[in-house]
Design an enzyme around this catalytic site. Structure first.
Site, mmCIF file in Angstrom:
data_model
loop_
_atom_site.group_PDB
_atom_site.id
_atom_site.type_symbol
_atom_site.label_atom_id
_atom_site.label_comp_id
_atom_site.label_asym_id
_atom_site.label_seq_id
_atom_site.Cartn_x
_atom_site.Cartn_y
_atom_site.Cartn_z
ATOM 1 N N HIS A 196 -3.377 -5.711 1.180
ATOM 2 C CA HIS A 196 -2.699 -5.864 2.472
ATOM 3 C C HIS A 196 -2.618 -7.328 2.902
ATOM 4 O O HIS A 196 -3.515 -7.802 3.608
ATOM 5 C CB HIS A 196 -3.472 -5.104 3.550
ATOM 6 C CG HIS A 196 -3.333 -3.622 3.462
ATOM 7 N ND1 HIS A 196 -2.348 -2.930 4.116
ATOM 8 C CD2 HIS A 196 -4.057 -2.695 2.788
ATOM 9 C CE1 HIS A 196 -2.476 -1.628 3.866
ATOM 10 N NE2 HIS A 196 -3.500 -1.466 3.062
ATOM 11 N N CYS B 107 0.847 -1.195 0.000
ATOM 12 C CA CYS B 107 0.000 0.000 0.000
ATOM 13 C C CYS B 107 0.889 1.254 0.000
ATOM 14 O O CYS B 107 1.548 1.524 -0.988
ATOM 15 C CB CYS B 107 -0.958 -0.051 1.171
ATOM 16 S SG CYS B 107 -2.369 1.043 0.983
ATOM 17 N N GLU C 158 -0.858 -8.571 5.179
ATOM 18 C CA GLU C 158 -0.748 -8.667 6.643
ATOM 19 C C GLU C 158 -2.108 -8.607 7.324
ATOM 20 O O GLU C 158 -2.224 -8.892 8.509
ATOM 21 C CB GLU C 158 0.194 -7.576 7.176
ATOM 22 C CG GLU C 158 -0.409 -6.184 7.327
ATOM 23 C CD GLU C 158 -0.533 -5.410 6.012
ATOM 24 O OE1 GLU C 158 -0.283 -5.986 4.938
ATOM 25 O OE2 GLU C 158 -0.909 -4.212 6.078
#
Lengths: 78, 225
Positions: free
Chosen positions: B197, B89, B199
């Site tokens: 994302h 990002c 994560e």
């Protein structure tokens, strides 16, 4: 010395913000607006005698992203 | 085996902790937290992560200020040496602004901030990040961005595609990215920038774990290196 850096999107790079503003101008009844492109104006006050090469390096390294943007350096005077 | 990862925090990063938790959860080792103003990286790093967020308030252009922070010179040198770098990002935006990846990330075509889970296809299965995937494999990973609209000129896009450097594509283009690009690799396949994302998809409690293999692949590849 006052400097204006005009940063604009390169031709061919889509400008969704400009398109939205174009649409809004149409909505306000302004006929005949053919295109809207939005850029950025950066005003610098620099030491007299700052070289053109330095001003260009500022644009190339930070002020403009030359992948998507063109820049024009305007010397406004003292 | 030990896995020394660093997570870089810029002023305005907000996914740095999530990235550190994800790396710790997958590798079993706490990553080292690095500050943008640090002039040196920890030694013998195996992995560097640039997290999401709004570094420097997105002043000038997303990622532009962070790309010129002191630690980025060190990160560019580490990337040059082949240390794997993952930018997610805002981290992807920083990598393009720093010239470690080609192209630029512009305002979403819709002008809206997009925050939802999207479907991706894995396009490259050769890099250390993507080696464990099958070509065309679908992943569901969240995106949350305002400036995710990937732009590069035709010649650059052709080069990326020709060299298999498009890592991930959106199944449905959510932001106007040229050729549906969601993630790209550098020429050596060791630097990956992606808008989604991973994560945020490493634990069943996240609602999905499709991001987890990305970290596992990298850790596995490094163990065998």
């Amino acid at each position: 010395m006052k400097i204006r850096i005009h940063v604009s999107l390169k031709p061919g790079v889509l400008d969704p913000q400009g398109r939205a503003v174009h649409h809004a101008l149409d909505g306000l009844g302004f006929a005949g607006v053919e295109d809207v492109r939005i850029g950025r104006l950066i005003e610098l006050t620099v030491a007299d005698g700052t070289s053109d090469a330095d001003l260009e390096a500022m644009c190339e390294k930070l002020l403009a992203n030359t992948v998507i943007e063109n820049y024009r350096i305007e010397k406004v005077g003292q | 085996m030990s896995f020394r990862a660093a997570v870089v925090t810029f002023p305005g990063s907000n996914c740095d902790r999530d990235m550190a938790v994800a790396l710790a959860s997958v590798s079993g080792e706490q990553p080292i937290r690095v500050w943008h103003g640090d002039s040196a990286l920890p030694e013998r790093l195996d992995f560097i992560a640039l997290p999401g967020g709004f570094s420097y308030g997105d002043y000038l252009r997303s990622g532009a200020m962070a790309a010129n922070s002191p630690i980025m010179r060190e990160i560019a040198a580490a990337a040059q040496r082949g240390v794997p770098v993952l930018g997610v990002c805002n981290g992807f935006q920083v990598l393009t602004e720093a010239g470690l990846l080609p192209g630029a990330l512009m305002r979403n075509a819709s002008q809206h901030f997009i925050c939802r889970t999207v479907d991706l296809t894995v396009e490259n299965t050769d890099s250390l990040f993507t080696r464990g995937f099958e070509a065309g494999q679908r992943l569901r990973i969240p995106v949350a961005h305002h400036d995710g609209n990937y732009f590069a000129d035709d010649a650059t896009l052709d080069l990326l595609e020709g060299d298999g450097r498009v890592a991930l594509r959106y199944v449905e283009n959510c932001n106007g990215s040229r050729r549906d690009i969601a993630g790209i690799l550098n020429a050596s396949g060791t630097v990956l920038g992606m808008m989604p994302h991973p994560e945020r998809a490493v634990d069943a409690a996240h609602g999905g774990t499709d991001g987890r293999p990305l970290f596992e692949n990298a850790i596995k590849a490094l163990a065998h290196a």
